[in-house]
Design an enzyme around this catalytic site. Structure first.
Site, PDB file in Angstrom:
ATOM      1  N   LEU A 133      -3.883  54.881  56.885  1.00 53.37           N
ATOM      2  CA  LEU A 133      -5.117  54.509  56.200  1.00 53.37           C
ATOM      3  C   LEU A 133      -5.130  53.021  55.900  1.00 53.37           C
ATOM      4  O   LEU A 133      -4.204  52.500  55.287  1.00 53.37           O
ATOM      5  CB  LEU A 133      -5.244  55.300  54.888  1.00 53.37           C
ATOM      6  CG  LEU A 133      -5.133  56.822  54.987  1.00 53.37           C
ATOM      7  CD1 LEU A 133      -5.242  57.437  53.605  1.00 53.37           C
ATOM      8  CD2 LEU A 133      -6.199  57.376  55.925  1.00 53.37           C
ATOM      9  N   GLU A 155      -6.514  50.090  53.710  1.00 51.47           N
ATOM     10  CA  GLU A 155      -7.190  49.894  52.432  1.00 51.47           C
ATOM     11  C   GLU A 155      -8.539  49.228  52.684  1.00 51.47           C
ATOM     12  O   GLU A 155      -8.660  48.285  53.450  1.00 51.47           O
ATOM     13  CB  GLU A 155      -6.334  49.036  51.502  1.00 51.47           C
ATOM     14  CG  GLU A 155      -5.054  49.747  51.072  1.00 51.47           C
ATOM     15  CD  GLU A 155      -4.323  49.003  49.983  1.00 51.47           C
ATOM     16  OE1 GLU A 155      -4.967  48.529  49.022  1.00 51.47           O
ATOM     17  OE2 GLU A 155      -3.090  48.884  50.097  1.00 51.47           O
ATOM     18  N   ASN A 199       3.515  50.066  61.997  1.00 52.43           N
ATOM     19  CA  ASN A 199       3.266  48.963  61.070  1.00 52.43           C
ATOM     20  C   ASN A 199       4.027  47.708  61.461  1.00 52.43           C
ATOM     21  O   ASN A 199       3.526  46.594  61.301  1.00 52.43           O
ATOM     22  CB  ASN A 199       3.620  49.392  59.640  1.00 52.43           C
ATOM     23  CG  ASN A 199       2.510  50.200  59.002  1.00 52.43           C
ATOM     24  OD1 ASN A 199       1.426  50.335  59.555  1.00 52.43           O
ATOM     25  ND2 ASN A 199       2.774  50.758  57.841  1.00 52.43           N
ATOM     26  N   GLY A 217       0.050  40.928  53.868  1.00 52.97           N
ATOM     27  CA  GLY A 217       0.548  41.377  52.571  1.00 52.97           C
ATOM     28  C   GLY A 217       0.172  42.830  52.392  1.00 52.97           C
ATOM     29  O   GLY A 217       0.008  43.567  53.360  1.00 52.97           O
ATOM     30  N   CYS A 221       1.806  48.104  52.574  1.00 53.50           N
ATOM     31  CA  CYS A 221       2.475  48.717  53.729  1.00 53.50           C
ATOM     32  C   CYS A 221       3.359  47.765  54.520  1.00 53.50           C
ATOM     33  O   CYS A 221       4.574  47.958  54.599  1.00 53.50           O
ATOM     34  CB  CYS A 221       1.428  49.339  54.649  1.00 53.50           C
ATOM     35  SG  CYS A 221       0.569  50.752  53.930  1.00 53.50           S
TER      36      CYS A 221
END
Length: 438
Positions: A153, A155, A211, A260, A263
């Site tokens: 997800l 943000e 990520n 930043g 995650c």
């Protein structure tokens, strides 16, 4: 289907609301009684576009509720999600799994009917094995299985990401738990969202690998931006040129002050620790972390250099206005935001800082006690010797530069997100500096 979501933070709350919107009966559980009390009256603990409305709709329908009582809440639940925080552990950067394991113990002590335990929290490889061991040891006579289901997800766009995902990764070892998870996600499967079933350890690693790869793309284009400034190229043209290659893609190729948030910083560190534990170094990720950390503070020096180039000072004693503080727009998240390092660099140079962010000032204030928080963007820029765009909120994209120009002491604009057109800004009489553009 009854779903219990243990943890009512960002991931748990968004996931729970979306599951309820699919027609499941969802109870979100949290030990923080004050958070649960606020949720019960519709007060969200985070800012996420559309979340308050989605929660309210499903609470009214009776499909979503909140509780501090885990034992009562998991009774009869076919799927129990663990969605608690896994922050970086002090000292070594490893993910702090104490909250995950505490929940596993509590589930084990209260599990009375068959259920699939789903780790939604971002956890290192092997965590599911330990969760299974804990529950097996304490609840040997209850049928259960442990599944890994990492979240992807963003943000600011979390609801859309949940309802229209690129993929749903499910680390499940047996047919029974695969069947339960297929039923959990059946509404999405009907919309052709791909369910990717893997082994549990592969699923746990997929989250970190994804990520780390995205963090690498961001860091790569940021280094290309520095090179563009040296050679007189335009990083936006470079990004378009390489992004049109289908093997590369255009996403996450936007130069800026560094990544930043909740995650990328902690997940890259956790991946490095896992690689260290297994004696399998990931040198590229090591470089990404190092370069990103140094870049954030370098952006503070970039601001001071822009002031000096404009011939209006060296930053000492000057008033600098920051527009945006959160790590990205459409969130109030200040975790590892580039603005933190930028502020410190500017303070070290002797500057006075005033800032405005549409949603992040309450979270930012304790992190930046020496920064004056303004009521709006125009108040922030009044009397400023330089204006710095740090976070590309939509409200800043259409800001009236002529009006701002009448309010500032000096027309110095440092655009760390490449939002503005250089020719238009300079035509308005501004000394303009951006990232990776001549």
């Amino acid at each position: 289907m009854k779903i219990a979501m243990v943890g009512s933070g960002y991931v748990g709350l968004v996931s729970g609301a979306c599951f309820a919107d699919f027609g499941h009966d969802v109870v979100c559980i949290d030990k923080d009684a004050s958070k649960i009390e606020r949720l019960q009256v519709g007060i969200m603990p985070i800012y996420e576009p559309g979340l308050a409305e989605l929660v309210a709709t499903n609470v009214r329908s009776g499909r979503m509720s909140f509780s501090t009582d885990l034992a009562a809440s998991i009774a009869g639940a076919q799927a129990i999600f663990i969605a608690v925080g896994t922050p970086s552990r002090r000292g070594d950067g490893h993910a702090d799994l104490s909250y995950v394991y505490a929940v596993a113990h509590e589930i084990a002590d209260n599990l009375t009917s068959p259920a699939v335990i789903v780790t939604k929290s971002t956890v290192p490889v092997g965590t599911g094995d330990e969760v299974e061991r804990i529950i097996r040891e304490r609840a040997p006579n209850v049928q259960f299985a442990v599944v890994s289901n990492p979240e992807f997800l963003r943000e600011g766009a979390a609801i859309g990401d949940f309802k229209r995902p690129d993929r749903i990764v499910l680390g499940a070892e047996g047919e029974w738990e695969r069947g339960v998870m297929s039923e959990v996600y059946r509404p999405l499967f009907l919309n052709k969202a791909p369910l990717l079933f893997t082994g549990r350890r592969s699923s746990e690693l997929i989250k970190y690998a994804a990520n780390a790869f995205l963090a690498t793309k961001i860091t790569f284009i940021n280094e290309m931006a520095d090179l563009c400034e040296k050679v007189g190229a335009n990083v936006q043209d470079v990004a378009r040129g390489i992004g049109l290659d289908n093997r590369i893609g255009s996403k996450f190729l936007h130069a800026g002050p560094g990544y930043g948030g909740s995650c990328f910083p902690k997940d890259t560190l956790a991946l490095l620790k896992t690689a260290e534990d297994y004696a399998s170094p990931v040198r590229i990720v090591e470089a990404v972390v190092r370069v990103n950390d140094s870049r954030k503070r370098a952006m503070g020096r970039k601001v001071i250099d822009a002031i000096a180039e404009a011939g209006v000072g060296d930053g000492r004693g000057q008033r600098i206005a920051l527009l945006g503080l959160t790590f990205k727009p459409n969130t109030d998240d200040m975790r590892d935001a580039p603005s933190i390092a930028i502020v410190q660099a500017l303070l070290d140079s002797g500057a006075q800082i005033v800032a405005y962010d549409p949603e992040g000032m309450e979270a930012a204030a304790p992190l930046m006690p020496e920064v004056t928080m303004a009521k709006n963007a125009y108040e922030a820029v009044t009397g400023a010797d330089a204006v710095v765009l740090v976070t590309e909120w939509d409200a800043f994209r259409g800001i009236d530069l002529e009006r701002v120009g009448r309010l500032v002491n000096n027309r110095v604009l440092v655009d760390l997100r490449n939002v503005y057109n250089p020719d238009e800004v300079r035509a308005a009489g501004w000394h303009y500096s951006s990232v990776g553009r001549k």
